[in-house]
Design an enzyme around this catalytic site. Structure first.
Site, mmCIF file in Angstrom:
data_model
loop_
_atom_site.group_PDB
_atom_site.id
_atom_site.type_symbol
_atom_site.label_atom_id
_atom_site.label_comp_id
_atom_site.label_asym_id
_atom_site.label_seq_id
_atom_site.Cartn_x
_atom_site.Cartn_y
_atom_site.Cartn_z
ATOM 1 N N GLU A 1 27.312 -45.651 0.131
ATOM 2 C CA GLU A 1 27.979 -45.977 -1.134
ATOM 3 C C GLU A 1 29.411 -45.451 -1.103
ATOM 4 O O GLU A 1 29.643 -44.240 -1.169
ATOM 5 C CB GLU A 1 27.224 -45.371 -2.321
ATOM 6 C CG GLU A 1 27.895 -45.629 -3.663
ATOM 7 C CD GLU A 1 27.258 -44.868 -4.808
ATOM 8 O OE1 GLU A 1 27.964 -44.591 -5.799
ATOM 9 O OE2 GLU A 1 26.058 -44.527 -4.718
ATOM 10 N N ARG B 1 37.046 -44.825 -6.049
ATOM 11 C CA ARG B 1 37.830 -43.765 -6.681
ATOM 12 C C ARG B 1 39.142 -43.504 -5.963
ATOM 13 O O ARG B 1 39.898 -42.604 -6.365
ATOM 14 C CB ARG B 1 37.025 -42.457 -6.724
ATOM 15 C CG ARG B 1 35.698 -42.578 -7.449
ATOM 16 C CD ARG B 1 34.943 -41.278 -7.436
ATOM 17 N NE ARG B 1 33.550 -41.443 -7.832
ATOM 18 C CZ ARG B 1 32.639 -40.480 -7.811
ATOM 19 N NH1 ARG B 1 32.980 -39.258 -7.418
ATOM 20 N NH2 ARG B 1 31.397 -40.719 -8.175
ATOM 21 N N THR C 1 30.954 -46.316 -8.439
ATOM 22 C CA THR C 1 31.927 -46.183 -9.531
ATOM 23 C C THR C 1 32.457 -47.553 -9.944
ATOM 24 O O THR C 1 33.652 -47.741 -10.182
ATOM 25 C CB THR C 1 33.086 -45.230 -9.155
ATOM 26 O OG1 THR C 1 32.587 -44.130 -8.383
ATOM 27 C CG2 THR C 1 33.726 -44.655 -10.408
ATOM 28 N N LYS D 1 20.073 -45.810 -11.646
ATOM 29 C CA LYS D 1 20.642 -44.535 -11.203
ATOM 30 C C LYS D 1 20.557 -43.577 -12.391
ATOM 31 O O LYS D 1 21.095 -43.868 -13.459
ATOM 32 C CB LYS D 1 22.099 -44.758 -10.782
ATOM 33 C CG LYS D 1 22.929 -43.502 -10.594
ATOM 34 C CD LYS D 1 24.368 -43.888 -10.234
ATOM 35 C CE LYS D 1 25.272 -42.681 -10.168
ATOM 36 N NZ LYS D 1 26.633 -43.053 -9.696
#
Length: 211
Positions: free
Chosen positions: A40, A44, A67, A124
């Protein structure tokens, strides 16, 4: 490839913040070599999409984006080669199917119910260490039997096995397998070793029922 297919490949999904594209491929190769093929890459940093493009060419790797906060980011990640996307919460108007399978974050029972109503079955739990962790997942097990979780946030080498022992946990996410200092130093052997330890955390099979 479906989201359950992806999430069952390994017990741990490395959550990666990559600042330098030059680190992307060796980092990905080190993790795959250690037995963690699902990666993953969080969106960011300015180079995150470029890292996804680069890592998508690694043999054996299944690269996703983390994200992801809106529909546009989901589409951009898929166009960069992401095979799945992860969000810290529910994205309004977005369902399980789309440019890439979505693993949405939940922190409360109310959010979990909204996610189930939207058609999601895999979530999640985030931030796991703040919203109840193992105890919360135990509490969700009976009323939300159809839900499976990948807890992330405060999950590390010391407590990952405790999460993985829960029947409603399919895998965990964490950054401990790729420490920032090891990435900066190019210490890929150390990262492979950490990945190998994490890959060995596969949950134990239930004891057979006698009689």
């Amino acid at each position: 490839m479906t989201l359950p297919d992806i999430l069952t490949r390994a017990p741990v999904i490395p959550v990666l913040v990559v600042d330098d594209v030059a680190h992307a491929v060796p980092l990905g190769r080190a993790l795959v070599a250690g037995g963690l093929p699902v990666l993953e890459v969080t969106l960011r940093t300015p180079v995150a999409l470029d890292c996804i493009r680069a890592m998508s060419g690694i043999e054996g790797a299944i690269v996703g984006a983390g994200t992801v906060l809106n529909r546009q980011m989901r589409r951009a990640a898929a166009e960069a080669g992401a095979k799945f996307v992860v969000s810290p919460g529910l994205i309004e108007g977005e369902g399980p199917d789309g440019p890439a399978p979505l693993l949405p974050g939940v922190a409360t029972a109310t959010e979990l119910m909204a996610g189930l109503a939207a058609g999601f079955t895999h979530f999640k739990l985030f931030p796991a260490n703040i919203v109840g962790g193992v105890d919360a997942l135990k509490a969700y097990q009976s009323p939300f039997q159809q839900a499976k979780f990948c807890p992330t946030g405060g999950v590390g080498a010391k407590n990952a096995a405790e999460y993985l022992a829960l029947p409603n946990v399919i895998c965990v996410g964490g950054s401990w397998v790729a420490p920032a200092d090891a990435v900066r130093a190019g210490d890929w052997d150390r990262i492979t070793a950490l990945a190998r330890e994490a890959a060995a955390l596969a949950p134990r099979a239930p004891a057979p029922v006698e009689g």
